[in-house]
Design an enzyme around this catalytic site. Sequence first.
Site, PDB file in Angstrom:
ATOM      1  N   HIS A 143      -0.914   9.185  24.873  1.00  0.00           N
ATOM      2  CA  HIS A 143      -0.245   7.911  24.652  1.00  0.00           C
ATOM      3  C   HIS A 143       0.929   8.113  23.720  1.00  0.00           C
ATOM      4  O   HIS A 143       0.838   8.836  22.720  1.00  0.00           O
ATOM      5  CB  HIS A 143      -1.210   6.883  24.060  1.00  0.00           C
ATOM      6  CG  HIS A 143      -0.757   5.477  24.276  1.00  0.00           C
ATOM      7  ND1 HIS A 143       0.247   4.890  23.526  1.00  0.00           N
ATOM      8  CD2 HIS A 143      -1.129   4.530  25.180  1.00  0.00           C
ATOM      9  CE1 HIS A 143       0.445   3.657  23.943  1.00  0.00           C
ATOM     10  NE2 HIS A 143      -0.371   3.417  24.947  1.00  0.00           N
ATOM     11  N   HIS A 144       2.067   7.484  24.054  1.00  0.00           N
ATOM     12  CA  HIS A 144       3.297   7.710  23.307  1.00  0.00           C
ATOM     13  C   HIS A 144       3.184   7.245  21.857  1.00  0.00           C
ATOM     14  O   HIS A 144       3.942   7.691  20.981  1.00  0.00           O
ATOM     15  CB  HIS A 144       4.465   6.996  23.986  1.00  0.00           C
ATOM     16  CG  HIS A 144       5.764   7.719  23.835  1.00  0.00           C
ATOM     17  ND1 HIS A 144       6.197   8.255  22.637  1.00  0.00           N
ATOM     18  CD2 HIS A 144       6.743   8.002  24.743  1.00  0.00           C
ATOM     19  CE1 HIS A 144       7.377   8.831  22.807  1.00  0.00           C
ATOM     20  NE2 HIS A 144       7.732   8.702  24.065  1.00  0.00           N
ATOM     21  N   SER A 145       2.250   6.356  21.563  1.00  0.00           N
ATOM     22  CA  SER A 145       2.083   5.889  20.185  1.00  0.00           C
ATOM     23  C   SER A 145       1.626   7.004  19.257  1.00  0.00           C
ATOM     24  O   SER A 145       1.752   6.908  18.035  1.00  0.00           O
ATOM     25  CB  SER A 145       1.073   4.733  20.132  1.00  0.00           C
ATOM     26  OG  SER A 145      -0.199   5.168  20.599  1.00  0.00           O
ATOM     27  N   ASN A 335       7.013   8.743  15.796  1.00  0.00           N
ATOM     28  CA  ASN A 335       8.038   8.410  16.786  1.00  0.00           C
ATOM     29  C   ASN A 335       9.331   8.103  16.056  1.00  0.00           C
ATOM     30  O   ASN A 335       9.602   6.964  15.680  1.00  0.00           O
ATOM     31  CB  ASN A 335       7.601   7.203  17.621  1.00  0.00           C
ATOM     32  CG  ASN A 335       6.567   7.580  18.669  1.00  0.00           C
ATOM     33  OD1 ASN A 335       6.890   8.216  19.666  1.00  0.00           O
ATOM     34  ND2 ASN A 335       5.318   7.201  18.431  1.00  0.00           N
TER      35      ASN A 335
END
Length: 438
Positions: A143-145, A335
């Site tokens: 998951h990009h989180s 991120n």
Amino acid sequence: MGESDNNGKVSREEEEQPLSPAARLFHSPSFNCYIIAILGCNTKFKPDVIKSGLEQTLLKHPRFSSKLVADDGQRWTKTIVNLEDHVIVPDLDPNIDFADQFVEDYISDLTTKPMDLSKPLWELHLLNIKTSDAEAVGVFRIHHSMGDGASLISLLLACTRKTLDPEALPSVPENIQAGSTNSGGFWWFLSAFWSVLRLIWNTLVDVLLFGVTIMFMKDTKTPIKGAPGVEHNIKKFVHRTISLDDIKLVKNALNMTVNDVVLGVTQAGLSRYLNRRYVNSAGEAEIDGGEKQRKSNLPKSIRLRATILVNQRPTVGIQALANMMEKGSKTRWGNLIGYILLPFTIALQDDPLDYVRTAKATIDRKKHSLESICTFSGGVLVLRTFGVKALTIHYQSYVNKMTIALAVDPNAIPDPHQLCDELEESLKLIHDAIVKKV
């Protein structure tokens, strides 16, 4: 990976950590983003060995051993990881027909399945089948989180060991930036003053164009422009490996960067691909290398812009994982990405080198702008405006190779391998043009 008291207990601060604003954005229903990473191996996978290695590496990282708190989904909390839930080994025929197509379909199918929020948000699929360029294929879905590309590549390197010394961590090359030899004087001051003015002007123009784009300046309708809701469609993933040495030859001959050349190749490949699509839509016969392909069938003044991700860490390049995990580190995990809008020149150029020249000019101007910092602060607005498009292109270098990875919406780009062909052919044309000049 974290701090502990004298009794070896993990601190409360590490037990629970709030999600960053970017991580919360990636969990919103409209932008539930995953990172798909495909690793080819020259030997078959041994699942037990892989799991043992993950216990010693990946599971020691707080993000990969934490889950979202169920009540509000806004905090990470430490949990016990059951590797059987995360390492998936499907029972496959090692001699399966059309293995490359099977892997592409397998990965596409993954994009349709949501992840279980009750456990850490990562999976590793081990596919022990021989493809055209690997004996086995591993597919990470993360998951990009949990982090951006720079974070995850640093983590991947930390999970590997040197061949000559299995106990030693891989070394990460340091990026040394040369300082200016001028420390003062009128001309130095004038140059610095002009640079500041140009930075302010370019930033104002870029932010204004960004706002105008949001309000009404949309891209031209082309065959590759997705319809509304494209972000929810199934994606198809394909890749092509090209020579990094060829890219470096162009880079050195024209005094450019690898990114300049890659952007030029992308513009050339998209121009050739769109020209082919317009030929086909006009019902004309398609003749490879013939007059129909050399003749431009493109509409005039196509407006097509790309959203380019920019690493906002002050230190460029891949960083050692230990440095990223230090408290207060400027290269910290997470991120930390901004965005720039890059206009693509879509046209058939008589001189293939014009693609990389225009790419360099555009990139050089963007380097003298704070657009990516502004969009980093307004990441929610960026994604709400541009969303996830019908085509995503990644370039990843490794040793002397460069891999082009495409994620496409088959409704807009039904023949992604053809687009790979055009990108590969574009590099060849640019490379050959350089060789002829030598």
